[in-house]
Write an enzyme that holds these catalytic residues in place. Structure first.
Site, PDB file in Angstrom:
ATOM      1  N   GLY A 291       6.374 -14.663  -7.837  1.00  0.00           N
ATOM      2  CA  GLY A 291       5.458 -14.697  -6.700  1.00  0.00           C
ATOM      3  C   GLY A 291       6.173 -14.894  -5.377  1.00  0.00           C
TER       4      GLY A 291
ATOM      5  NE  ARG B 146       4.788 -13.326   0.280  1.00  0.00           N
ATOM      6  CZ  ARG B 146       4.553 -13.712  -0.955  1.00  0.00           C
ATOM      7  NH1 ARG B 146       5.244 -14.692  -1.498  1.00  0.00           N
ATOM      8  NH2 ARG B 146       3.618 -13.119  -1.690  1.00  0.00           N
TER       9      ARG B 146
ATOM     10  CE1 TYR C 206      -3.456  -9.791  -4.098  1.00  0.00           C
ATOM     11  CE2 TYR C 206      -4.167  -7.517  -3.914  1.00  0.00           C
ATOM     12  CZ  TYR C 206      -3.574  -8.631  -3.361  1.00  0.00           C
ATOM     13  OH  TYR C 206      -3.122  -8.599  -2.067  1.00  0.00           O
TER      14      TYR C 206
ATOM     15  CG  ASP D 293       4.056  -9.691  -0.029  1.00  0.00           C
ATOM     16  OD1 ASP D 293       3.563 -10.657   0.575  1.00  0.00           O
ATOM     17  OD2 ASP D 293       3.741  -9.390  -1.189  1.00  0.00           O
TER      18      ASP D 293
HETATM   19  C1  GLA Z   1       0.174 -11.066  -3.195  1.00  0.00           C
HETATM   20  C2  GLA Z   1       0.141  -9.804  -2.318  1.00  0.00           C
HETATM   21  C3  GLA Z   1       0.024 -10.157  -0.832  1.00  0.00           C
HETATM   22  C4  GLA Z   1      -1.112 -11.163  -0.592  1.00  0.00           C
HETATM   23  C5  GLA Z   1      -0.994 -12.333  -1.566  1.00  0.00           C
HETATM   24  C6  GLA Z   1      -2.141 -13.275  -1.433  1.00  0.00           C
HETATM   25  O1  GLA Z   1       1.353 -11.771  -2.980  1.00  0.00           O
HETATM   26  O2  GLA Z   1       1.340  -9.060  -2.507  1.00  0.00           O
HETATM   27  O3  GLA Z   1      -0.182  -8.982  -0.086  1.00  0.00           O
HETATM   28  O4  GLA Z   1      -2.372 -10.543  -0.698  1.00  0.00           O
HETATM   29  O5  GLA Z   1      -0.940 -11.894  -2.901  1.00  0.00           O
HETATM   30  O6  GLA Z   1      -2.116 -13.895  -0.176  1.00  0.00           O
END
Ligand code: GLA
Length: 372
Positions: free
Chosen positions: A138, A37, A216, A166
């Site tokens: 990413g 995605r 994170y 995701d």
């Molecule tokens: C990562 C995480 C998602 C989301 C993004 C930031 O991709 O897997 O769940 O928190 O960061 O939007």
């Protein structure tokens, strides 16, 4: 400069079937696919019960396989992402013995889904995994593997899907649409995104700073602390005025983190509305605001991503550009006129100090059961 066009699902499927036949001596009985995605807007809002607007990509993970009767799971990946084919075999977990993470790392996503799969008992299975989703870019290669595994296990025995950004987009994405997800109610609505004059260009910085995984959880905790300080369940419940009024209840850094999230949730709602009415300029402006907020308030960008965004923004025909995903490397997403794509890629690569890779993808479908 040509963007890399992902191989068709049929091609990957053929590769997976060939590999399965060679490895296990029979045709696989089941096949599933789940996409990567790109998030168009709504970054670091999902765990704050906010809004996100991702779309599924034509980059997919395919899993083909068959049940087996000896209680073992036997995996092979021939993924272009891995240097060479990798194999792994392990017994299904039992009440006394759970699956432990280990090497190879990609298999931990398969193990995690098996370990937590709600329907018991699960039969053992043999499977081959192939993927066109770049690892560590990413674009959610891990969620696409998790969802492919989940969809595969559902085929082996019934179950109910659940998850956040995701996983939800990998399950519910629909061709020609972005998906607005309300991460509080888990309600979703499709936002049309199929104008042939419009393109979504993904630029991989091909860097991944080690800060990504350590920062994170820190951001997440900071958000929860601010929500708590304001007596709210999550930042979703907080309006900008309330945040400003409560400024002295939190650290300066906490305030900036929360300001990003509260603003980003609003931008995502506005972005979905702008996209629905075909106002690409408005959407582009919101993307740029999102990027600056992620850079300055949330502090999850990095010089490489900033360079890529600035380079994209200087190209005529570009509506907007921003980092996408968790940050500290990975990809940017750029919304632009389709006719400007080639020029944009040239210009971005020219301005970028590293080596970029480009993906042009239409909005694609979520996880599928494929017929063999
Ligand atoms: C990562 C995480 C998602 C989301 C993004 C930031 O991709 O897997 O769940 O928190 O960061 O939007």
């Amino acid at each position: 400069m040509a963007a890399w066009r992902p191989p068709q699902v049929e091609e990957l499927l053929a590769e997976a079937r060939r590999a399965f036949l060679e490895e296990f001596g029979a045709e696989p009985e089941l096949a599933v696919s789940a996409p990567g995605r790109v998030n168009l807007i709504g970054e670091h809002t999902d765990y704050n019960q906010g809004l996100v607007l991702p779309m599924a990509l034509e980059l997919v993970t395919i899993l083909v396989g068959s049940p087996r009767t000896d209680g073992l799971v036997s995996l092979l990946t021939t993924s272009k992402n891995a240097d060479e084919p990798q194999r792994l075999q392990f017994p299904l977990p039992t009440a006394q013995r759970s699956l432990e993470p280990g090497i190879p790392q990609w298999a931990n996503y398969v193990k995690g889904v098996i370990q937590h799969y709600p329907a018991a008992p699960l039969p053992g299975f043999s499977a081959v995994v192939v993927s066109s989703v770049p690892l560590g870019g990413g674009l959610s290669s891990s969620a696409s593997l998790e969802v492919a595994t989940y969809t595969f296990l559902q085929q082996l025995c019934p179950g109910v899907p659940c998850g956040i950004m995701d996983q939800l987009i990998a399950l519910l994405g629909q061709k020609g649409h972005a998906l607005l997800i309300d991460c509080r109610s888990l309600e979703t609505s499709l936002v049309p995104l199929s104008d042939p004059k419009l393109a979504v260009l993904i630029t991989n910085s091909n860097v991944r700073h080690s800060l990504a995984s350590s920062e994170y959880p820190i951001r997440r905790r900071q958000c929860e602390e601010v929500a708590q300080a304001l007596g709210k369940e999550s930042l979703r419940e907080v309006r900008l005025e309330e945040l400003e009024a409560g400024r002295e209840l939190m650290s300066k850094e906490g305030f900036r983190r929360a300001r990003h999230v509260v603003g980003e949730i609003r931008r995502t709602a506005q972005g979905a509305a702008a996209l629905s009415r075909g106002d690409y300029r408005a959407f582009g402006r919101l993307m740029v605001e999102s990027h600056y907020s992620l850079r300055d308030d949330y502090e999850v960008s990095c010089p490489e991503l900033d360079q890529l965004v600035e380079a994209a923004l200087s190209v005529p025909g570009v509506y907007g550009s921003r980092m996408t995903g968790g940050g500290f490397g990975g990809c940017t997403v750029t919304l632009l006129e389709a006719s400007a794509a080639s020029l944009a890629m040239h210009h971005i690569q020219e301005q970028y100090s590293g080596t970029a890779s480009f993906y042009l993808s239409q909005a694609a479908d979520g996880a599928q059961v494929l017929s063999l």
